[in-house]
Design an enzyme around this catalytic site. Structure first.
Site, mmCIF file in Angstrom:
data_model
loop_
_atom_site.group_PDB
_atom_site.id
_atom_site.type_symbol
_atom_site.label_atom_id
_atom_site.label_comp_id
_atom_site.label_asym_id
_atom_site.label_seq_id
_atom_site.Cartn_x
_atom_site.Cartn_y
_atom_site.Cartn_z
ATOM 1 N N ARG A 205 0.679 -1.201 -0.007
ATOM 2 C CA ARG A 205 -0.081 -0.167 -0.087
ATOM 3 C C ARG A 205 0.630 1.292 0.022
ATOM 4 N NH1 ARG A 205 -3.254 -3.662 1.940
ATOM 5 N NH2 ARG A 205 -1.230 -4.501 2.642
ATOM 6 N N THR A 206 1.845 1.485 1.054
ATOM 7 C CA THR A 206 2.591 2.537 0.965
ATOM 8 C C THR A 206 3.358 2.914 -0.243
ATOM 9 O OG1 THR A 206 2.577 1.973 3.328
ATOM 10 C CG2 THR A 206 3.983 3.654 2.508
ATOM 11 N N LYS B 34 26.998 -5.114 -2.842
ATOM 12 C CA LYS B 34 28.667 -5.049 -3.041
ATOM 13 C C LYS B 34 28.917 -4.313 -1.822
ATOM 14 C CE LYS B 34 27.826 -4.099 -7.845
ATOM 15 N NZ LYS B 34 28.143 -2.784 -8.777
ATOM 16 N N ARG C 78 11.385 3.657 3.060
ATOM 17 C CA ARG C 78 10.939 2.778 4.107
ATOM 18 C C ARG C 78 12.317 1.954 4.528
ATOM 19 N NH1 ARG C 78 5.797 -0.919 4.619
ATOM 20 N NH2 ARG C 78 4.843 1.091 5.081
ATOM 21 N N HIS D 295 5.703 6.192 11.673
ATOM 22 C CA HIS D 295 5.162 5.997 10.293
ATOM 23 C C HIS D 295 4.364 7.316 10.017
ATOM 24 C CE1 HIS D 295 3.599 4.298 6.378
ATOM 25 N NE2 HIS D 295 3.255 3.179 6.911
HETATM 26 C C1 NCD Z 1 1.783 -0.823 8.305
HETATM 27 C C2 NCD Z 1 3.204 -0.635 8.437
HETATM 28 O O1 NCD Z 1 4.073 -0.963 7.560
HETATM 29 O O2 NCD Z 1 3.703 0.005 9.489
HETATM 30 N N1 NCD Z 1 1.627 -0.955 6.943
HETATM 31 C C3 NCD Z 1 1.136 0.212 6.070
HETATM 32 O O3 NCD Z 1 2.158 0.868 5.973
HETATM 33 N N2 NCD Z 1 -0.076 0.329 5.735
HETATM 34 C C4 NCD Z 1 1.229 -1.667 9.115
HETATM 35 C C5 NCD Z 1 1.847 -3.118 9.343
HETATM 36 O O4 NCD Z 1 2.585 -3.484 8.537
HETATM 37 O O5 NCD Z 1 1.103 -3.895 10.079
#
Ligand code: NCD
Length: 359
Positions: free
Chosen positions: A87-88, A116, A137, A170
């Site tokens: 999703r993100t 590497k 991320r 997040h």
């Molecule tokens: C969340 C995350 O990555 O922290 N997912 C997301 O970004 N929608 C929640 C999760 O992974 O449980």
């Protein structure tokens, strides 16, 4: 206005998150880097929600879509996702597409130069040579922040958006969660005087850390944290709530608190952080789930949220209940991320003007 360029890393690290925020914003209080939830107050959250609403309305027509696509078509963004994401990643990629931004991506570091032996700092500096923004991320807690500081000391300082930093924060998930709450309660007096229940793995869920902080910006929000002891919310979050005079309590009994809830924020067990294999599976979590029986206890105007992905903490029977908000919540993510990127690149005013003259 203070900038990251003006402060040493040593000094910056001694600041509280609120104090650090000053270094991450632009002159008009738009974010330059988006690193943690503490950068956003109610006014800025309102600005972002308004911009997202306008963008989604503009995006309904072909001419509006073309206008949006011309917004930042001269910029490129790097999506650096070294942790799993659907999703993100997709919502950020879509947000970039909506604004005409071209993207590059690294999702699997085993096929990048990290394999590497290149350091993450060098990889990020490399991205900054080719792109105008990095959306990242990573499993490491402080990497987005360190990268923002590092790049601010190079000849190509570019904005960084934290799309999840280990179990820590997040912030853009919290933005979409707040946007969802604002929209859900818009016709019922807004986001005030509400009870929000958080349930599941609250200790390691970064979304809960960021959202519980953002909620402190709204008047009279009560929070109830429902989890087995092993997965209960961390003390530093509770200390922050206490310092801000926010009412909260901890509970083991989801069913008992459902009737009080305006919103229930479910989370999955974050067993990727287990210290030893199978550790989470030993925790009894069967009482921390929502199904048809639990939905009977929820008020007709209450909503169920989840950052997703889910496992079995929300039964699929709940999906078609109008109070199940998680699918709409996910789509809201694309619009609020579009608004955030547009604001970061200074497009807020032009979007308002277009909206005013066309709607
Ligand atoms: C969340 C995350 O990555 O922290 N997912 C997301 O970004 N929608 C929640 C999760 O992974 O449980």
């Amino acid at each position: 206005m203070q900038r990251l360029y003006d402060i040493s890393w040593e000094k910056y690290q001694t600041l509280s998150l609120e104090e650090k925020s000053v270094y991450l914003m632009q002159d008009d209080n738009s974010p330059y880097h988006t690193l943690f939830a503490q950068q956003f107050d109610a006014q800025l959250l309102g600005r972002l929600a308004l911009l997202a609403n306008e963008i989604r309305a503009i995006g309904k027509t072909r001419s509006g879509t073309e206008f949006l696509k011309s917004m930042v078509s001269h910029k490129r963004a790097m999506l650096y996702f070294s942790q799993p994401s659907s999703r993100t990643f997709l919502s950020f990629k879509s947000a970039c597409q909506i604004l005409g931004i071209q993207t590059g991506e690294v999702r699997d570091t085993s096929i990048s130069s990290e394999f590497k032996g290149e350091s993450k700092d060098d990889s990020i500096r490399t991205f900054s040579s080719y792109f105008d923004m990095i959306i990242m991320r990573t499993p490491e807690k402080g990497l987005a922040e360190r990268s923002a500081w590092n790049l601010s000391h190079t000849e190509r300082p570019i904005p960084i958006i934290n799309a999840g930093s280990g179990p820590d924060q997040h912030p853009t998930q919290a933005l979409l969660d707040i946007y969802t709450l604002l929209r859900s309660f818009e016709k019922q007096g807004g986001l005030r005087n509400r009870t929000v229940v958080f349930c599941g793995d609250l200790r390691r869920g970064r979304t809960v850390r960021s959202l519980s902080y953002l909620l402190t910006n709204y008047p009279n929000i009560r929070m109830i944290f429902v989890a087995p002891d092993e997965l209960q919310i961390m003390q530093d979050v509770l200390d922050t709530l206490k310092a801000k005079g926010v009412e909260y309590r901890l509970s083991h009994d989801l069913r008992a608190v459902i009737p009080e809830a305006d919103a229930i924020y479910m989370t999955r067990i974050q067993d990727e952080w287990d210290q030893s294999k199978g550790e989470s599976a030993k925790i009894d979590t069967h009482l921390y789930k929502i199904g048809a029986e639990e939905m009977k206890l929820l008020s007709p105007r209450g909503i169920i949220m989840h950052p997703l992905p889910r496992r079995d903490e929300i039964s699929t029977d709940v999906d078609n209940d109008p109070r199940a908000m998680y699918w709409r919540q996910m789509r809201n993510g694309m619009w609020i991320r579009t608004a955030l990127i547009a604001m970061t690149f200074g497009c807020e005013k032009r979007i308002h003007e277009y909206f005013r003259s066309n709607y």
